[in-house]
Write a protein that holds these residues in place. Structure first.
Motif, PDB file in Angstrom:
ATOM      1  N   LEU A   1      -0.096  -5.611   3.390  1.00 16.05           N
ATOM      2  CA  LEU A   1       0.087  -4.597   2.359  1.00 16.05           C
ATOM      3  C   LEU A   1       1.489  -4.746   1.793  1.00 16.05           C
ATOM      4  N   ALA A   2       1.565  -5.005   0.502  1.00 20.48           N
ATOM      5  CA  ALA A   2       2.842  -5.196  -0.184  1.00 20.48           C
ATOM      6  C   ALA A   2       3.140  -3.974  -1.040  1.00 20.48           C
ATOM      7  N   HIS A   3       4.382  -3.519  -0.991  1.00 20.69           N
ATOM      8  CA  HIS A   3       4.892  -2.465  -1.873  1.00 20.69           C
ATOM      9  C   HIS A   3       6.233  -2.956  -2.387  1.00 20.69           C
ATOM     10  N   PHE A   4       6.350  -3.087  -3.700  1.00 19.53           N
ATOM     11  CA  PHE A   4       7.597  -3.554  -4.297  1.00 19.53           C
ATOM     12  C   PHE A   4       7.959  -2.722  -5.507  1.00 19.53           C
ATOM     13  N   LEU A   5       9.254  -2.547  -5.698  1.00 16.95           N
ATOM     14  CA  LEU A   5       9.802  -1.814  -6.829  1.00 16.95           C
ATOM     15  C   LEU A   5      10.075  -2.798  -7.959  1.00 16.95           C
TER      16      LEU A   5
ATOM     17  N   LEU B   1       4.041   8.847   1.058  1.00 18.61           N
ATOM     18  CA  LEU B   1       3.045   7.792   1.199  1.00 18.61           C
ATOM     19  C   LEU B   1       3.684   6.446   1.498  1.00 18.61           C
ATOM     20  N   VAL B   2       4.853   6.193   0.911  1.00 12.26           N
ATOM     21  CA  VAL B   2       5.563   4.924   1.058  1.00 12.26           C
ATOM     22  C   VAL B   2       7.057   5.218   1.047  1.00 12.26           C
ATOM     23  N   GLN B   3       7.832   4.491   1.854  1.00 13.08           N
ATOM     24  CA  GLN B   3       9.287   4.629   1.867  1.00 13.08           C
ATOM     25  C   GLN B   3       9.900   3.267   2.107  1.00 13.08           C
ATOM     26  N   TYR B   4      10.913   2.929   1.314  1.00 10.12           N
ATOM     27  CA  TYR B   4      11.706   1.720   1.522  1.00 10.12           C
ATOM     28  C   TYR B   4      13.025   1.884   0.784  1.00 10.12           C
ATOM     29  N   SER B   5      13.893   0.904   0.876  1.00  8.87           N
ATOM     30  CA  SER B   5      15.175   0.931   0.170  1.00  8.87           C
ATOM     31  C   SER B   5      15.169  -0.110  -0.930  1.00  8.87           C
ATOM     32  N   ASP B   6      15.969   0.144  -1.966  1.00  8.13           N
ATOM     33  CA  ASP B   6      16.069  -0.843  -3.042  1.00  8.13           C
ATOM     34  C   ASP B   6      17.403  -1.574  -2.953  1.00  8.13           C
ATOM     35  N   HIS B   7      17.641  -2.476  -3.877  1.00  5.07           N
ATOM     36  CA  HIS B   7      18.860  -3.296  -3.867  1.00  5.07           C
ATOM     37  C   HIS B   7      20.102  -2.519  -4.286  1.00  5.07           C
ATOM     38  N   ASP B   8      19.913  -1.293  -4.780  1.00  2.00           N
ATOM     39  CA  ASP B   8      21.028  -0.430  -5.162  1.00  2.00           C
ATOM     40  C   ASP B   8      21.317   0.597  -4.060  1.00  2.00           C
ATOM     41  N   HIS B   9      20.797   0.344  -2.869  1.00  2.00           N
ATOM     42  CA  HIS B   9      21.011   1.194  -1.694  1.00  2.00           C
ATOM     43  C   HIS B   9      20.429   2.597  -1.876  1.00  2.00           C
ATOM     44  N   ARG B  10      19.360   2.699  -2.645  1.00  2.00           N
ATOM     45  CA  ARG B  10      18.668   3.978  -2.785  1.00  2.00           C
ATOM     46  C   ARG B  10      17.473   4.024  -1.845  1.00  2.00           C
ATOM     47  N   LEU B  11      17.169   5.212  -1.373  1.00  2.00           N
ATOM     48  CA  LEU B  11      15.938   5.462  -0.659  1.00  2.00           C
ATOM     49  C   LEU B  11      14.860   5.636  -1.731  1.00  2.00           C
ATOM     50  N   ILE B  12      13.789   4.881  -1.621  1.00  2.00           N
ATOM     51  CA  ILE B  12      12.682   4.953  -2.570  1.00  2.00           C
ATOM     52  C   ILE B  12      11.489   5.541  -1.845  1.00  2.00           C
ATOM     53  N   VAL B  13      10.857   6.562  -2.436  1.00  2.00           N
ATOM     54  CA  VAL B  13       9.646   7.130  -1.863  1.00  2.00           C
ATOM     55  C   VAL B  13       8.575   7.248  -2.935  1.00  2.00           C
ATOM     56  N   VAL B  14       7.342   7.121  -2.481  1.00  2.00           N
ATOM     57  CA  VAL B  14       6.163   7.386  -3.300  1.00  2.00           C
ATOM     58  C   VAL B  14       5.474   8.578  -2.655  1.00  2.00           C
ATOM     59  N   VAL B  15       5.145   9.556  -3.481  1.00  2.00           N
ATOM     60  CA  VAL B  15       4.468  10.760  -3.006  1.00  2.00           C
ATOM     61  C   VAL B  15       3.163  10.917  -3.782  1.00  2.00           C
ATOM     62  N   PRO B  16       2.259  11.767  -3.306  1.00  2.00           N
ATOM     63  CA  PRO B  16       1.032  11.993  -4.072  1.00  2.00           C
ATOM     64  C   PRO B  16       1.347  12.454  -5.502  1.00  2.00           C
TER      65      PRO B  16
END
Length: 143
Positions: free
Chosen positions: A49-53, A105-120
């Motif tokens: 399962l891939a999740h990318f910004l 639903l999904v959580q990861y970090s980006d290259h700008d040191h931000r926490l990225i989340v996906v919610v419903p």
């Protein structure tokens, strides 16, 4: 929810659990000139399962489809900065979402040191307000 193609979004798709699957994904986006801003891939029970910004959702979706990858599901994201030198930041921000009844639903970090989340989708507006409040407080603290 409709994706604003001028903004970053999370693209999600299933990848085969085989050597080279991520390379195929990366090659397809690279040939199309689509930059990856954060994300990752996990294999669970034989499914990748891939999740990318990405900023270019349409370009990413088209490139992956042309390479036989997908289908791609695009979702809007919430991004906040955490004070990296302060323990407990992940818990503090995500507790605000949890206390508001918002599932992550999904959580990861980006290259700008931000926490990225996906919610419903139904919770996106409320999560955005919580993130904006978090950012205002962070700036006021100077962190």
């Amino acid at each position: 929810m409709t994706i604003d193609h001028g903004r970053e979004a999370d693209i999600a798709l299933e990848l085969a659990d085989r050597a080279g699957a991520l390379a195929d994904f990366g090659d397809a986006l690279g040939r199309a000139g689509v930059s990856i801003e954060g994300g990752g891939v996990w294999v669970h029970e034989g499914r990748g399962l891939a999740h990318f910004l990405v900023a270019d959702v349409a370009g990413a979706t088209a490139a992956l489809a042309a390479s036989g990858l997908g289908p791609v599901v695009a979702s809007p994201v919430i991004g906040v900065h955490l004070a990296q030198d302060v323990p407990g930041q992940l818990g503090a921000f995500t507790r605000r979402l949890g206390d508001a009844g918002i599932r992550i639903l999904v959580q990861y970090s980006d290259h700008d040191h931000r926490l990225i989340v996906v919610v419903p989708d139904a919770d996106h507006a409320a999560a955005t307000r919580i993130a904006e409040e978090w950012e205002r407080e962070r700036i006021a603290r100077g962190s």
